[in-house]
Design a protein around this motif. Structure first.
Motif, PDB file in Angstrom:
ATOM      1  N   GLY A 281       0.836  -1.060  -0.130  1.00  0.00           N
ATOM      2  CA  GLY A 281      -0.343   0.070   0.080  1.00  0.00           C
ATOM      3  C   GLY A 281       0.579   1.451   0.394  1.00  0.00           C
ATOM      4  O   GLY A 281      -0.144   1.992   0.271  1.00  0.00           O
ATOM      5  N   LYS A 282       1.968   0.941   0.422  1.00  0.00           N
ATOM      6  CA  LYS A 282       3.342   2.454  -0.587  1.00  0.00           C
ATOM      7  C   LYS A 282       4.334   2.349  -1.305  1.00  0.00           C
ATOM      8  O   LYS A 282       4.208   0.859  -1.246  1.00  0.00           O
ATOM      9  N   PRO A 283       5.288   3.034  -1.005  1.00  0.00           N
ATOM     10  CA  PRO A 283       6.231   3.316  -1.415  1.00  0.00           C
ATOM     11  C   PRO A 283       7.124   2.485  -0.395  1.00  0.00           C
ATOM     12  O   PRO A 283       6.935   2.493   0.155  1.00  0.00           O
ATOM     13  N   LEU A 284       8.397   2.010  -1.508  1.00  0.00           N
ATOM     14  CA  LEU A 284       9.329   0.869  -0.599  1.00  0.00           C
ATOM     15  C   LEU A 284       9.800   1.668   1.038  1.00  0.00           C
ATOM     16  O   LEU A 284       9.909   1.891   1.794  1.00  0.00           O
ATOM     17  N   ILE A 285      10.437   3.173  -0.234  1.00  0.00           N
ATOM     18  CA  ILE A 285      11.143   4.328   1.030  1.00  0.00           C
ATOM     19  C   ILE A 285      10.091   4.830   1.892  1.00  0.00           C
ATOM     20  O   ILE A 285      11.168   4.598   3.263  1.00  0.00           O
ATOM     21  N   ASP A 286       9.023   4.311   1.852  1.00  0.00           N
ATOM     22  CA  ASP A 286       8.221   4.476   3.609  1.00  0.00           C
ATOM     23  C   ASP A 286       8.379   3.151   3.725  1.00  0.00           C
ATOM     24  O   ASP A 286       7.509   3.657   5.418  1.00  0.00           O
ATOM     25  N   HIS A 287       8.491   2.313   3.868  1.00  0.00           N
ATOM     26  CA  HIS A 287       8.910   1.358   5.024  1.00  0.00           C
ATOM     27  C   HIS A 287      10.006   1.909   5.717  1.00  0.00           C
ATOM     28  O   HIS A 287      11.331   1.688   4.903  1.00  0.00           O
ATOM     29  N   GLU A 288       9.997   1.487   7.064  1.00  0.00           N
ATOM     30  CA  GLU A 288      11.110   2.151   7.736  1.00  0.00           C
ATOM     31  C   GLU A 288      12.368   1.281   7.538  1.00  0.00           C
ATOM     32  O   GLU A 288      13.518   1.590   7.055  1.00  0.00           O
ATOM     33  N   GLY A 289      12.456  -0.027   6.749  1.00  0.00           N
ATOM     34  CA  GLY A 289      13.487  -1.084   6.686  1.00  0.00           C
ATOM     35  C   GLY A 289      14.105  -1.064   5.420  1.00  0.00           C
ATOM     36  O   GLY A 289      15.155  -1.109   5.555  1.00  0.00           O
ATOM     37  N   VAL A 290      13.363  -0.936   4.711  1.00  0.00           N
ATOM     38  CA  VAL A 290      14.020   0.134   3.290  1.00  0.00           C
ATOM     39  C   VAL A 290      14.303   1.666   3.619  1.00  0.00           C
ATOM     40  O   VAL A 290      15.472   1.299   3.033  1.00  0.00           O
ATOM     41  N   GLY A 291      13.710   2.189   4.062  1.00  0.00           N
ATOM     42  CA  GLY A 291      14.058   3.565   3.910  1.00  0.00           C
ATOM     43  C   GLY A 291      15.518   3.822   5.005  1.00  0.00           C
ATOM     44  O   GLY A 291      15.794   4.532   4.681  1.00  0.00           O
ATOM     45  N   PHE A 292      15.564   3.268   5.884  1.00  0.00           N
ATOM     46  CA  PHE A 292      16.816   2.472   6.809  1.00  0.00           C
ATOM     47  C   PHE A 292      18.112   2.812   6.663  1.00  0.00           C
ATOM     48  O   PHE A 292      19.299   3.104   7.239  1.00  0.00           O
ATOM     49  N   MET A 293      17.912   1.958   5.482  1.00  0.00           N
ATOM     50  CA  MET A 293      19.340   1.957   4.890  1.00  0.00           C
ATOM     51  C   MET A 293      19.660   2.227   3.891  1.00  0.00           C
ATOM     52  O   MET A 293      20.995   2.604   3.887  1.00  0.00           O
ATOM     53  N   LEU A 294      19.062   3.085   2.745  1.00  0.00           N
ATOM     54  CA  LEU A 294      19.273   3.866   2.088  1.00  0.00           C
ATOM     55  C   LEU A 294      19.553   5.137   3.254  1.00  0.00           C
ATOM     56  O   LEU A 294      20.403   5.834   2.454  1.00  0.00           O
ATOM     57  N   ALA A 295      19.075   5.938   4.299  1.00  0.00           N
ATOM     58  CA  ALA A 295      20.205   6.621   4.924  1.00  0.00           C
ATOM     59  C   ALA A 295      21.272   6.397   5.764  1.00  0.00           C
ATOM     60  O   ALA A 295      21.737   7.450   5.558  1.00  0.00           O
ATOM     61  N   GLN A 296      21.297   4.991   5.871  1.00  0.00           N
ATOM     62  CA  GLN A 296      22.367   4.351   6.545  1.00  0.00           C
ATOM     63  C   GLN A 296      23.433   4.417   4.964  1.00  0.00           C
ATOM     64  O   GLN A 296      24.791   5.262   5.460  1.00  0.00           O
ATOM     65  N   ASN A 297      22.755   4.356   4.066  1.00  0.00           N
ATOM     66  CA  ASN A 297      23.768   5.003   3.192  1.00  0.00           C
ATOM     67  C   ASN A 297      24.435   5.776   2.771  1.00  0.00           C
ATOM     68  O   ASN A 297      25.659   6.066   2.480  1.00  0.00           O
ATOM     69  N   GLN A 298      23.039   7.077   2.906  1.00  0.00           N
ATOM     70  CA  GLN A 298      24.104   8.202   2.658  1.00  0.00           C
ATOM     71  C   GLN A 298      25.204   8.169   3.926  1.00  0.00           C
ATOM     72  O   GLN A 298      25.820   9.355   3.661  1.00  0.00           O
ATOM     73  N   ILE A 299      24.534   7.960   5.104  1.00  0.00           N
ATOM     74  CA  ILE A 299      25.921   8.598   6.022  1.00  0.00           C
ATOM     75  C   ILE A 299      27.349   7.334   5.474  1.00  0.00           C
ATOM     76  O   ILE A 299      28.196   8.329   5.534  1.00  0.00           O
ATOM     77  N   ASP A 300      26.992   6.588   5.307  1.00  0.00           N
ATOM     78  CA  ASP A 300      28.314   5.866   4.887  1.00  0.00           C
ATOM     79  C   ASP A 300      28.833   6.816   3.454  1.00  0.00           C
ATOM     80  O   ASP A 300      30.390   6.492   3.695  1.00  0.00           O
ATOM     81  N   LEU A 301      28.296   6.756   2.388  1.00  0.00           N
ATOM     82  CA  LEU A 301      28.551   7.936   2.270  1.00  0.00           C
ATOM     83  C   LEU A 301      29.502   8.674   1.690  1.00  0.00           C
ATOM     84  O   LEU A 301      30.693   9.399   1.656  1.00  0.00           O
ATOM     85  N   LYS A 302      28.608   9.358   2.858  1.00  0.00           N
ATOM     86  CA  LYS A 302      29.913  10.658   2.996  1.00  0.00           C
ATOM     87  C   LYS A 302      30.587  10.471   4.220  1.00  0.00           C
ATOM     88  O   LYS A 302      31.685  11.303   4.309  1.00  0.00           O
ATOM     89  N   GLN A 303      30.998   9.594   4.852  1.00  0.00           N
ATOM     90  CA  GLN A 303      31.802   9.138   5.426  1.00  0.00           C
ATOM     91  C   GLN A 303      32.991   8.746   4.719  1.00  0.00           C
ATOM     92  O   GLN A 303      34.175   9.296   4.970  1.00  0.00           O
ATOM     93  N   ALA A 304      32.476   7.993   3.649  1.00  0.00           N
ATOM     94  CA  ALA A 304      34.030   7.838   3.064  1.00  0.00           C
ATOM     95  C   ALA A 304      33.999   8.716   1.828  1.00  0.00           C
ATOM     96  O   ALA A 304      35.695   9.008   2.223  1.00  0.00           O
ATOM     97  N   GLU A 305      33.697   9.517   1.784  1.00  0.00           N
ATOM     98  CA  GLU A 305      34.235  10.768   0.410  1.00  0.00           C
ATOM     99  C   GLU A 305      35.089  11.626   1.890  1.00  0.00           C
ATOM    100  O   GLU A 305      35.739  12.457   1.072  1.00  0.00           O
ATOM    101  N   LEU A 306      34.907  11.455   2.981  1.00  0.00           N
ATOM    102  CA  LEU A 306      35.596  12.748   3.932  1.00  0.00           C
ATOM    103  C   LEU A 306      36.683  12.011   4.367  1.00  0.00           C
ATOM    104  O   LEU A 306      38.042  12.596   4.066  1.00  0.00           O
TER     105      LEU A 306
END
Length: 397
Positions: A281-306
């Motif tokens: 009934g909703k986009p995958l990203i609205d499920h925390e199990g999916v959205g949180f993985m993508l959020a963690q990815n953003q954190i890991d990508l920024k830490q890698a860049e730094l």
């Protein structure tokens, strides 16, 4: 925040537009060898596009000077937005590292004879260092090297075996590393520049590996009575192990740059999929199990860049930065592996198909955790330095 120069931003932004618009469409091109790597024909075609765009070897200027490591980071990250990007732009391994080494250690004679051929992108190269485990040869510990070289008149004669030599099949230039006989009691290593192919360097085969972004694969090689003119020695006799670090420290960081670009692209693909795909009934990203993985990815990508930019700034001070490059290799390879794994998981069945680059980048990053020094070897090296620092502090107390 580390500042990136305007010239690097101008080059990098052109590189990004080129990779996204001209090179990414080739990702499903069927011209692949039996390892799944791009054929030489495909490489020539995409390099022709890079020349047309004025972007061949964009990190080396027309006068032969290099961008700084910080500037190089900006450009190489952009080149990695497609697995084919580094191949098209001549920022790929092992060529980028070999050009760096030649530029820093090579004589004018060697630069004229070999470096110009690599910078132009007309030829590719191979770095002959790693040896077979069943021979007891050098792997993560180069001091175990068994390939030998011996002076004979005005030539050096090289004999030995090498393994996992990336791009040896099809390369035009080789850098061969061997332990010197009769140079010093410690048996220091030497490096030699050679034209390829050479009948004395015999490719025995190349195993299929989990990664397949590099043409020619990773070859097993036998070297039998290879005669190299003395003036084709890179640097001084017995200094090969030191030169290896000149090459490997920046090369580890360059790998981090390129694969960060690929992981950023995977995050884009997985995010687009999660925002579009509906489930329960909703986009995958609205499920925390999916959205949180993508959020963690953003954190890991920024830490890698730094981490990459910090390490690049250290290298720009003139320090070889072996400690910093080891830390970056561990932190970035492990973080990007998590990112790619999450992207596969978010995309479900689609994530394990070849319909996008996500599956390939996942495989390539798994291999990245091993080549140029496995995570555990770098941690072992760092632990030794911690112990040494503790002893020195205790002694001076």
């Amino acid at each position: 925040m580390i500042e990136v120069s305007q010239r690097a931003r101008d080059i990098g932004d052109r590189v990004e537009d080129f990779v996204r618009s001209k090179i990414a469409p080739y990702e499903h091109d069927p011209r692949r060898d039996h390892h799944g790597a791009p054929t030489r024909e495909l490489v020539r075609e995409i390099r022709a596009l890079a020349r047309e765009a004025g972007l061949m070897t964009p990190h080396i200027m027309e006068d032969g000077s290099h961008l700084t490591q910080v500037e190089t980071a900006y450009v190489l990250i952009k080149s990695g937005l497609s697995p084919l990007g580094p191949l098209a732009l001549n920022t790929n391994a092992p060529d980028e590292g070999n050009m760096y080494l030649l530029g820093h250690v090579g004589s004018d004679h060697l630069k004229e004879k070999f470096l110009s051929r690599l910078v132009s992108g007309d030829e590719q190269s191979a770095f002959f260092m790693t040896e077979p485990a069943d021979w007891g040869g050098a792997g993560s510990d180069p001091s175990m090297m068994k390939t030998t070289c011996k002076l004979d008149g005005n030539h050096w004669v090289v004999n030995g075996r090498k393994r996992f030599i990336t791009g040896a099949d099809g390369a035009g230039v080789g850098i061969v590393m061997a332990r010197a006989e009769g140079v010093d009691e410690g048996g220091g290593a030497c490096m030699f520049l050679v034209d390829l192919p050479d009948p004395a360097i015999r490719i025995e085969g190349a195993p299929n590996t989990i990664d397949n972004s590099m043409p020619g694969g990773h070859a097993d090689v036998t070297i039998e009575n290879l005669r190299v003119p003395a003036d084709q020695m890179l640097g001084a006799a017995g200094e090969g192990f030191r030169y290896a670090q000149v090459r490997l420290s920046p090369a580890r960081l360059s790998h981090c740059m390129r694969w960060l670009g690929a992981a950023i692209r995977c995050q884009e693909i997985a995010s687009e999929y999660a925002c579009r795909r509906q489930a329960f009934g909703k986009p995958l990203i609205d499920h925390e199990g999916v959205g949180f993985m993508l959020a963690q990815n953003q954190i890991d990508l920024k830490q890698a860049e730094l981490m990459i930019y910090w390490c690049a700034s250290v290298l720009d001070t003139g320090d070889l930065g072996t400690t910093e490059s080891s830390m970056a290799k561990v932190a970035v390879s492990e973080a990007l592996m998590r990112v790619a794994d999450n992207c596969v998981q978010v995309m479900g069945g689609t994530g394990v198909t070849d319909q996008t680059i996500v599956e390939q980048v996942f495989r390539e990053l798994r291999a990245f955790r091993i080549y140029d020094g496995p995570t555990e070897v770098h941690k072992w090296s760092l632990a030794k330095k911690i112990k040494k620092a503790h002893r020195e502090a205790a002694a001076s107390a």
